[in-house]
Design a protein around this motif. Structure first.
Motif, mmCIF file in Angstrom:
data_model
loop_
_atom_site.group_PDB
_atom_site.id
_atom_site.type_symbol
_atom_site.label_atom_id
_atom_site.label_comp_id
_atom_site.label_asym_id
_atom_site.label_seq_id
_atom_site.Cartn_x
_atom_site.Cartn_y
_atom_site.Cartn_z
ATOM 1 N N GLY A 1 0.823 -1.202 0.000
ATOM 2 C CA GLY A 1 0.000 0.000 0.000
ATOM 3 C C GLY A 1 0.853 1.247 0.000
ATOM 4 N N ARG A 2 0.203 2.384 -0.220
ATOM 5 C CA ARG A 2 0.915 3.654 -0.168
ATOM 6 C C ARG A 2 -0.002 4.723 0.423
ATOM 7 N NH1 ARG A 2 3.462 6.380 -3.421
ATOM 8 N NH2 ARG A 2 2.372 8.366 -3.284
ATOM 9 N N GLN A 3 0.628 5.666 1.120
ATOM 10 C CA GLN A 3 -0.094 6.802 1.675
ATOM 11 C C GLN A 3 0.096 8.019 0.780
ATOM 12 O OE1 GLN A 3 0.965 7.384 5.791
ATOM 13 N NE2 GLN A 3 0.445 5.284 6.366
ATOM 14 N N ALA A 4 -0.843 8.945 0.861
ATOM 15 C CA ALA A 4 -0.868 10.075 -0.064
ATOM 16 C C ALA A 4 0.386 10.947 0.031
ATOM 17 C CB ALA A 4 -2.113 10.918 0.187
ATOM 18 N N GLY A 5 0.956 11.079 1.212
ATOM 19 C CA GLY A 5 2.091 11.976 1.380
ATOM 20 C C GLY A 5 3.442 11.382 1.042
#
Length: 316
Positions: free
Chosen positions: A190-194
């Motif tokens: 997964g990845r986070q927006a920042g």
């Protein structure tokens, strides 16, 4: 984990004896602090330490320098390494930090950067000291009666100063899980927006009260990505004093691979095959987790086991 691989900040017990059984022996502690081999690790109020100006190594203070510069500051025993006692000195806001850099011919460095630059043992000692100093700063009043606390046991316990209470407070660590989940030859990342463009990592989260580590993996993956996980197996762990966590790594097997980004914590989550990771690394569309995190080792070991690939070779 592969033979010889060690998570950043881990493996400190191979070089350091924490001497926990002697932390209450005041005469012995004074002897260690006064010996010529004593070394002192400085941490500023933000948790940064000091490197030698022209080398990738911590700038340790000698006993003489400690007496000259910081005789009034309390010390905390870290332990014995290479026959030398190692102590923590936590500076307060009143010290002129820029002047100190000049005086010590040193430069300040944060733990995240240090973990990627320092030798294994020094990175581990820095992490240990930072975690202990953070707890000391945050633990000043008794949670039972509200009275001030005093530092005891060479800095590893706090004692309530109210004689009618006398409660002891111990350093705390917040357990967190991080897991790479697999399904039919692919792994879930997964990845986070920042995050930087293309960065992907294993999923992580804190353990809740009354929850096993394995159940925390299942809950966090379901909450963040909607994926149902069955079997969960331990991989490795990593001190993570940023500010006070222990990251426990796992490998999970998905029962249902359907992704549903229900809670909005992740910007995206995807299943990646080894081939997709290799192609993404080649064209720049995929960036692995930083080597600082156990997430890197989770992905590296998964690629090695499923495709015979070495992540280190693919990223250099």
């Amino acid at each position: 984990m592969s033979a010889g691989a060690t998570n950043v900040f881990a493996g400190l017990s191979l070089v350091l004896d924490r001497m926990s059984e002697r932390r209450d022996e005041q005469a012995w502690l004074a002897e260690q602090a006064g010996c010529g081999e004593a070394r002192y690790l400085l941490l500023d109020p933000s948790g940064e330490s000091y490197l030698l100006r022209d080398a990738e190594s911590l700038r340790w203070l000698s006993g003489a320098e400690r007496c000259e510069l910081f005789a009034e500051l309390p010390t905390s025993l870290l332990g014995i390494a290479d026959g030398c006692p190692h102590f923590l000195l936590a500076l307060d806001e009143g010290h002129a930090l820029e002047t100190l850099e000049e005086r010590l011919a040193a430069r300040r460095i944060g733990l995240r950067e240090a973990g990627l630059r320092l030798p294994t043992a020094e990175a581990g000692l820095f992490a240990y000291a930072k975690g202990l100093a953070h707890w000391q700063r945050e633990t000043r009043f008794c949670s039972g009666c509200g009275a001030p606390l005093e530092r005891v046991a060479a800095g590893h316990r706090m004692k309530c100063t109210d004689a009618s209470c006398g409660r002891l407070h111990f350093p705390r660590t917040d357990a967190a899980i991080i897991a790479i989940v697999e399904y039919e030859g692919a792994c879930l990342l997964g990845r986070q927006a920042g995050w930087p463009k293309g960065r992907w990592s294993a999923l992580a989260g804190f353990v809740e009260p009354g929850e096993s580590l394995e159940d925390a993996v299942r809950r966090e993956v379901a909450e963040e990505a909607g994926v149902r996980v069955g079997e969960v197996h331990y991989h490795s762990s990593q001190p993570w004093p940023l500010p006070a966590s222990l990251m426990v790594g796992f490998i999970g097997a998905a029962i249902d691979p359907t992704i549903d980004l229900r809670d909005g914590e992740l910007e995206d989550a995807r299943w990646f095959t080894p081939g997709q990771i290799v192609a993404g690394l080649a064209d720049g569309s995929f960036a692995p987790p930083t080597r600082l995190s156990v997430s890197y080792q989770l992905l590296a070991d998964w690629l090695r086991e499923h495709a015979g690939l070495e992540l280190d070779a693919l990223t250099t």
